[in-house]
Design a protein around this motif. Structure first.
Motif, PDB file in Angstrom:
ATOM      1  N   LEU A 118      29.075  81.516  38.124  1.00  0.00           N
ATOM      2  CA  LEU A 118      28.433  80.406  38.838  1.00  0.00           C
ATOM      3  C   LEU A 118      28.173  79.231  37.899  1.00  0.00           C
ATOM      4  O   LEU A 118      28.368  78.076  38.269  1.00  0.00           O
ATOM      5  N   ALA A 119      27.776  79.571  36.656  1.00  0.00           N
ATOM      6  CA  ALA A 119      27.502  78.506  35.682  1.00  0.00           C
ATOM      7  C   ALA A 119      28.801  77.757  35.377  1.00  0.00           C
ATOM      8  O   ALA A 119      28.820  76.533  35.268  1.00  0.00           O
ATOM      9  N   GLU A 120      29.884  78.490  35.285  1.00  0.00           N
ATOM     10  CA  GLU A 120      31.193  77.897  34.990  1.00  0.00           C
ATOM     11  C   GLU A 120      31.624  76.965  36.128  1.00  0.00           C
ATOM     12  O   GLU A 120      32.093  75.839  35.905  1.00  0.00           O
ATOM     13  N   GLN A 121      31.413  77.436  37.354  1.00  0.00           N
ATOM     14  CA  GLN A 121      31.749  76.655  38.544  1.00  0.00           C
ATOM     15  C   GLN A 121      30.990  75.316  38.514  1.00  0.00           C
ATOM     16  O   GLN A 121      31.554  74.254  38.742  1.00  0.00           O
ATOM     17  N   ARG A 122      29.718  75.432  38.196  1.00  0.00           N
ATOM     18  CA  ARG A 122      28.840  74.268  38.149  1.00  0.00           C
ATOM     19  C   ARG A 122      29.323  73.264  37.094  1.00  0.00           C
ATOM     20  O   ARG A 122      29.419  72.069  37.346  1.00  0.00           O
ATOM     21  N   ARG A 123      29.659  73.832  35.940  1.00  0.00           N
ATOM     22  CA  ARG A 123      30.114  72.981  34.827  1.00  0.00           C
ATOM     23  C   ARG A 123      31.362  72.205  35.211  1.00  0.00           C
ATOM     24  O   ARG A 123      31.450  71.002  35.003  1.00  0.00           O
ATOM     25  N   SER A 124      32.303  72.899  35.836  1.00  0.00           N
ATOM     26  CA  SER A 124      33.564  72.197  36.120  1.00  0.00           C
ATOM     27  C   SER A 124      33.359  71.173  37.245  1.00  0.00           C
ATOM     28  O   SER A 124      33.991  70.118  37.238  1.00  0.00           O
ATOM     29  N   GLN A 125      32.456  71.464  38.191  1.00  0.00           N
ATOM     30  CA  GLN A 125      32.193  70.470  39.247  1.00  0.00           C
ATOM     31  C   GLN A 125      31.564  69.214  38.650  1.00  0.00           C
ATOM     32  O   GLN A 125      31.956  68.099  38.961  1.00  0.00           O
ATOM     33  N   LEU A 126      30.596  69.440  37.756  1.00  0.00           N
ATOM     34  CA  LEU A 126      29.923  68.291  37.138  1.00  0.00           C
ATOM     35  C   LEU A 126      30.915  67.483  36.309  1.00  0.00           C
ATOM     36  O   LEU A 126      30.909  66.253  36.338  1.00  0.00           O
ATOM     37  N   ALA A 127      31.798  68.209  35.593  1.00  0.00           N
ATOM     38  CA  ALA A 127      32.788  67.536  34.749  1.00  0.00           C
ATOM     39  C   ALA A 127      33.723  66.686  35.604  1.00  0.00           C
ATOM     40  O   ALA A 127      34.178  65.623  35.184  1.00  0.00           O
ATOM     41  N   ALA A 128      33.987  67.154  36.835  1.00  0.00           N
ATOM     42  CA  ALA A 128      34.883  66.406  37.721  1.00  0.00           C
ATOM     43  C   ALA A 128      34.118  65.337  38.502  1.00  0.00           C
ATOM     44  O   ALA A 128      34.665  64.711  39.422  1.00  0.00           O
ATOM     45  N   GLY A 129      32.838  65.168  38.160  1.00  0.00           N
ATOM     46  CA  GLY A 129      32.041  64.131  38.814  1.00  0.00           C
ATOM     47  C   GLY A 129      31.634  64.486  40.237  1.00  0.00           C
ATOM     48  O   GLY A 129      31.294  63.620  41.031  1.00  0.00           O
ATOM     49  N   ARG A 130      31.676  65.789  40.553  1.00  0.00           N
ATOM     50  CA  ARG A 130      31.263  66.205  41.903  1.00  0.00           C
ATOM     51  C   ARG A 130      29.874  66.839  41.846  1.00  0.00           C
ATOM     52  O   ARG A 130      29.524  67.444  40.836  1.00  0.00           O
ATOM     53  N   PRO A 131      29.104  66.714  42.924  1.00  0.00           N
ATOM     54  CA  PRO A 131      27.793  67.357  42.907  1.00  0.00           C
ATOM     55  C   PRO A 131      27.968  68.878  42.915  1.00  0.00           C
ATOM     56  O   PRO A 131      28.849  69.376  43.625  1.00  0.00           O
TER      57      PRO A 131
END
Ligand code: GLU
Length: 480
Positions: A118-131
């Motif tokens: 879940l943390a990884e998912q969050r990181r990649s979403q944030l990196a892609a500029g998505r909430p």
């Protein structure tokens, strides 16, 4: 569209119910205390019920000691609850029933994602500029795969399937109309892997089960509300009205915390703040109250108005809190003042108790200061106090010799004594009173000199004047 707009079926005879629902993971601080106070005042004002619920489902972070602390703090603040305390940790059966209801409707699915995934998912979403929000990967697992993982006893949380393409609308009691799109809300966990209910779930289910009509809580919960409304809709339970209180900030504009001056209620109590001072201050923190001065809890409840709650962050101002502390201390009856100061014993002579309180209370903010005055006035010590004695020394031995002699002529009349000293010394105004005050109390400021004079035992007045005379002689002999 899911619309929660003034929809609560308020029956003519239904009771307005508010609640305070703290998680017992630390001591109560000013923010929670204000939420509790506003919730209590709203209920009291309408003759409704204020409910106390302890949200202790997170066993790792909740402690019995903190739960007891909440009860202790609310009692001390003088905020009685009419129902409870209810403990969420003892309501598992109710939650199980509602999990089952949602499961039967196909609204839940097991989620096997690990915290790391879940943390990884969050990181990649944030990196892609998505909430960041749950991407729904476990919602798409084939049934056979789910069965296989379940058979293997893989740890699984339960997630709520957020309906697509919905708009959740509700009228916030403080912030007005609110609108959220379901696509912005990821499927959220309602039951943790350890089987305990997640906050969104037990909080919403309990509000409905307990018949809570009005929820006041911190602004940090605003984005939880659409989730909770969706859950309650799915369960066909009635949602309360929600009002989200603006944050409290410190002097630096940052959220109130230990760093910028916040203290727990227990710490404030230990310092000697009075509960009435705190509730008077908190009732005006982000809530505009027309009436000035110290009000009783009933008066505060009568004056409480949701329309007067501001939307901007409220700044904690210790000077204002002190203002109400002064008012509350001055308003204490004699015995209550002595109890507050822990001077219930014979440190204040029986005969002058009322006079002592009348004279000293307006000069005192905290118990230790009252005790210091009792010690100063009634204990036999040569010269007390810590203030600069330069003005005493400047008056000279002869002045105090004169004051001592005239004291014998007017031992019971402060006015006659000071007039006689004035006339015979040629000193007047500050030049007269400051040295006398320093001699009697060792301090430049304090209650009226005539009140102090009247309170002090005669031998002590005599001894202090003699000590002042001696101190002047010493000071003179030490001069270069
Ligand atoms: N247990 C939650 C908290 O302490 C309660 C939030 C609410 O009042 O709904 O933040």
């Amino acid at each position: 569209m899911i619309e929660h707009l003034w929809r609560f079926p308020v029956e003519p005879d239904s009771v307005l119910k508010t609640r305070f629902a703290p998680s017992p993971t630390g001591r109560m601080h000013l923010g929670n205390a204000r939420t509790a106070l506003f919730s209590a005042l709203l209920a009291y004002r309408q003759g409704g019920h204020f409910v106390l619920r302890i949200e202790d489902t997170d066993a790792a972070r909740s402690t019995v000691l903190h739960a007891e602390g909440v009860l202790e703090d609310l009692r001390w603040l003088g905020l009685p609850w009419q129902e409870g305390p209810f403990y969420q940790s003892r309501r598992q059966d109710l939650y199980a029933e509602h999990f089952e209801a949602l499961r039967a409707q196909g609204r839940l699915y097991p989620c096997f994602c690990t915290p790391e995934a879940l943390a990884e998912q969050r990181r990649s979403q944030l990196a892609a500029g998505r909430p960041p929000r749950y991407d729904g990967r476990c919602a798409r697992l084939p049934a056979a795969e789910v069965d296989r993982r379940m058979a293997e006893n893989q740890p699984a949380a339960l997630r709520f399937r957020v309906p697509e393409g919905q708009t959740v609308v509700f009228e916030d009691l403080i912030r007005g109309p609110q609108c959220f799109e379901s696509k912005d809300i990821g499927d959220f966990v309602v039951r943790r892997t350890d089987g305990t209910p997640a906050f969104f779930f037990s909080n919403a289910v309990d509000d409905a089960d307990m018949g809570i009509t009005h929820v006041l809580r911190g602004e940090d919960h605003l984005t939880n509300t659409p989730r909770q409304i969706l859950l309650l809709e799915a369960l066909r339970l009635v949602a309360p009205y929600y009002g989200h209180l603006p944050l409290i900030t410190g002097h630096d504009g940052a959220p109130l915390s230990k760093r910028n001056g916040s203290q727990s209620i227990a710490e404030l109590r230990a310092t000697g703040y009075l509960p009435l001072a705190l509730v008077n201050y908190l009732a005006r923190l982000g809530h505009h109250l027309e009436k000035p001065g110290l009000l009783s809890l009933d008066e505060l409840a009568a004056a409480f108005d949701l329309a007067a709650v501001g939307r901007a962050p409220a700044r904690f101002d210790p000077a204002q809190l002190m203002h109400y502390q002064k008012l509350a201390v001055s308003a204490l009856p004699v015995d209550a003042f002595l109890a507050f100061a822990e001077l219930g014993d014979d440190r204040v002579p029986e005969a002058v108790r009322a006079d002592f309180v009348r004279a000293v209370a307006p000069n005192v903010n905290f118990p230790a200061e009252a005790r210091a005055w009792a010690e100063c006035l009634f204990t036999d010590q040569p010269l007390v106090g810590t203030d600069d004695l330069a003005d005493l020394h400047a008056a000279g031995s002869a002045f105090f010799r004169l004051a001592a002699a005239l004291f014998e002529a007017h031992p019971d009349d402060a006015g006659a004594w000071t007039r006689a000293v004035r006339d015979q010394s040629g000193r007047s105004g500050k030049a007269l009173f400051i040295p006398l005050r320093l001699a009697l109390t060792g301090r430049e400021h304090g209650p009226e000199l005539r009140d102090l004079f009247a309170l002090m035992p005669r031998p002590i007045v005599r001894a202090r004047l003699a000590a002042a005379e001696a101190a002047c002689a010493v000071a003179r002999s030490e001069m270069p």
